[in-house]
Design a protein around this motif. Structure first.
Motif, PDB file in Angstrom:
ATOM      1  N   ARG A   8      56.229  44.350  39.303  1.00  0.00           N
ATOM      2  CA  ARG A   8      55.045  45.169  39.049  1.00  0.00           C
ATOM      3  C   ARG A   8      54.112  45.094  40.262  1.00  0.00           C
ATOM      4  NH1 ARG A   8      53.499  43.629  32.815  1.00  0.00           N
ATOM      5  NH2 ARG A   8      55.491  44.315  31.884  1.00  0.00           N
ATOM      6  N   SER A   9      53.496  46.219  40.524  1.00  0.00           N
ATOM      7  CA  SER A   9      52.627  46.288  41.705  1.00  0.00           C
ATOM      8  C   SER A   9      51.324  45.547  41.511  1.00  0.00           C
ATOM      9  CB  SER A   9      52.322  47.760  42.043  1.00  0.00           C
ATOM     10  OG  SER A   9      51.696  48.390  40.926  1.00  0.00           O
ATOM     11  N   ARG A  14      46.460  40.937  41.635  1.00  0.00           N
ATOM     12  CA  ARG A  14      45.713  39.931  40.850  1.00  0.00           C
ATOM     13  C   ARG A  14      45.619  38.636  41.623  1.00  0.00           C
ATOM     14  NH1 ARG A  14      48.787  39.891  36.750  1.00  0.00           N
ATOM     15  NH2 ARG A  14      47.755  41.638  35.704  1.00  0.00           N
ATOM     16  N   ALA A  15      46.669  38.272  42.297  1.00  0.00           N
ATOM     17  CA  ALA A  15      46.649  37.051  43.087  1.00  0.00           C
ATOM     18  C   ALA A  15      45.667  37.174  44.235  1.00  0.00           C
ATOM     19  CB  ALA A  15      48.055  36.745  43.603  1.00  0.00           C
ATOM     20  N   GLN A  16      45.571  38.324  44.786  1.00  0.00           N
ATOM     21  CA  GLN A  16      44.623  38.526  45.861  1.00  0.00           C
ATOM     22  C   GLN A  16      43.179  38.392  45.356  1.00  0.00           C
ATOM     23  OE1 GLN A  16      45.586  42.325  47.582  1.00  0.00           O
ATOM     24  NE2 GLN A  16      47.569  41.631  48.431  1.00  0.00           N
ATOM     25  N   TYR A  17      42.936  39.003  44.186  1.00  0.00           N
ATOM     26  CA  TYR A  17      41.586  38.888  43.617  1.00  0.00           C
ATOM     27  C   TYR A  17      41.222  37.432  43.294  1.00  0.00           C
ATOM     28  CZ  TYR A  17      41.351  43.965  43.096  1.00  0.00           C
ATOM     29  OH  TYR A  17      41.317  45.310  43.329  1.00  0.00           O
ATOM     30  N   ARG A  18      42.176  36.702  42.768  1.00  0.00           N
ATOM     31  CA  ARG A  18      41.903  35.306  42.411  1.00  0.00           C
ATOM     32  C   ARG A  18      41.571  34.488  43.654  1.00  0.00           C
ATOM     33  NH1 ARG A  18      46.497  34.219  40.349  1.00  0.00           N
ATOM     34  NH2 ARG A  18      45.992  35.002  38.247  1.00  0.00           N
ATOM     35  N   THR A  19      42.327  34.750  44.689  1.00  0.00           N
ATOM     36  CA  THR A  19      42.092  34.016  45.927  1.00  0.00           C
ATOM     37  C   THR A  19      40.741  34.387  46.520  1.00  0.00           C
ATOM     38  OG1 THR A  19      44.467  33.963  46.336  1.00  0.00           O
ATOM     39  CG2 THR A  19      43.028  33.525  48.218  1.00  0.00           C
ATOM     40  N   PHE A  20      40.418  35.678  46.431  1.00  0.00           N
ATOM     41  CA  PHE A  20      39.163  36.165  46.992  1.00  0.00           C
ATOM     42  C   PHE A  20      37.965  35.538  46.261  1.00  0.00           C
ATOM     43  CE2 PHE A  20      35.724  39.365  46.824  1.00  0.00           C
ATOM     44  CZ  PHE A  20      35.388  39.390  48.170  1.00  0.00           C
ATOM     45  N   PHE A  21      38.021  35.573  44.938  1.00  0.00           N
ATOM     46  CA  PHE A  21      36.898  34.999  44.160  1.00  0.00           C
ATOM     47  C   PHE A  21      36.812  33.485  44.321  1.00  0.00           C
ATOM     48  CE2 PHE A  21      37.326  38.999  41.647  1.00  0.00           C
ATOM     49  CZ  PHE A  21      36.057  39.492  41.904  1.00  0.00           C
TER      50      PHE A  21
END
Length: 299
Positions: A8-9, A14-21
């Motif tokens: 899934r794209s 989601r992993a990027q958002y988690r890392t960013f936050f």
């Protein structure tokens, strides 16, 4: 190679958002720590104001808690006092009764010491007092009045000696044993004491009536000069009683004298003084006198 059909794209996003936050939170934590560090180093007034505000905000809650503790303690004390009131009251009542008893005993001892001091002073003022002793008993008869002394021959007491208290005459010694003696009270019907009025020389005899009073019989008949309240003392006639010892006070007048109340009531007296006979030579037996001349000539 062709990509997998099950991938899934949104997973990588989601992993990027988690890392960013996560980075953002870390940076904010470092910034907040640096800010607090600078505040603590540069100026503590800001934190003290915050602490004061927090304390002031929490004060009503602490005040209410303190009142609650005080109210709870007061209720507990009331319940405890109510439970213990019965036993405490009983103990206090017992202590009060004990204190009253001890007070009465102390007052009685004080009064007895006062009487004894007065009696000892009387014995010291009157030279030749034989003994100071206790009046141990009295007769219960309605017609004869006797008393018992706690001293006898061993103390120098002899028959005929007057017995008195600090208030007045009691009687005279009738019988003597080794350690006790019997006294004929002046209220006995067989007692006869020569007396006079204390204010003048109105002479009389004081005779016991057997009921706790005495009768004053005047020697000179005529107009009765007595009046209620007159005090009679021993006159010294006959040589038995020392002159001036108080005897009785007039109560009720009669044609030939009066009914008088004795001043020294044996029922209310503990200790007495035994005095020597006032004039032994005046009461010596008549047999010791020389015989008349006519009696000798008749023989």
């Amino acid at each position: 190679m062709a990509p997998s059909a099950t991938r899934r794209s949104g997973n990588s996003r989601r992993a990027q958002y988690r890392t960013f936050f996560g980075y953002i939170v870390g940076v904010l934590g470092v910034v907040a720590g640096a800010v607090f560090l600078l505040i603590s180093i540069l100026g503590s007034d800001i934190l003290s104001g915050a602490r004061g505000a927090a304390t002031q905000a929490a004060e009503p809650v602490g005040d209410a808690t303190a009142h609650g503790r005080a109210a709870g303690k007061g209720v507990f004390d009331v319940v405890k006092g109510y439970v213990l009131a019965g036993s405490r009251m009983a103990r206090l009542e017992h202590e009060l009764e004990t204190a009253k008893t001890r007070l009465a005993e102390a007052q009685a001892i004080k009064a007895e010491n006062r009487r004894l001091k007065a009696l000892l002073g009387l014995a010291q003022r009157e030279p030749g007092a034989v003994a100071v002793t206790r009046l141990t008993g009295s007769s219960a008869s309605s017609t004869r009045r006797f008393a018992t002394l706690g001293a006898g021959k061993a103390s120098g007491v002899m028959s005929g000696m007057p017995v008195r208290s600090r208030l007045g005459l009691i009687g005279r010694v009738l019988d003597v044993s080794g350690s006790s003696a019997r006294v004929l009270l002046i209220t006995d019907t067989e007692s006869l004491v020569p007396v006079r009025r204390a204010t003048d020389d109105v002479a009389a005899f004081a005779q016991g009536l057997g009921n706790g009073t005495i009768q004053i019989r005047l020697l000179s008949l005529g107009v009765n000069p007595l009046k209620p309240g007159d005090v009679f003392v021993t006159s010294g006639s006959g040589g038995l009683y020392r002159p001036g010892t108080p005897v009785a006070v007039v109560g009720k007048l009669k044609p030939d004298g009066a009914i008088a109340h004795i001043l020294a009531d044996p029922a209310a007296i503990d200790h007495v003084v035994v005095e020597p006979v006032w004039a032994p030579e005046a009461i010596a037996p008549a047999a010791s006198a020389p015989a008349p001349p006519e009696a000798a000539t008749s023989e």
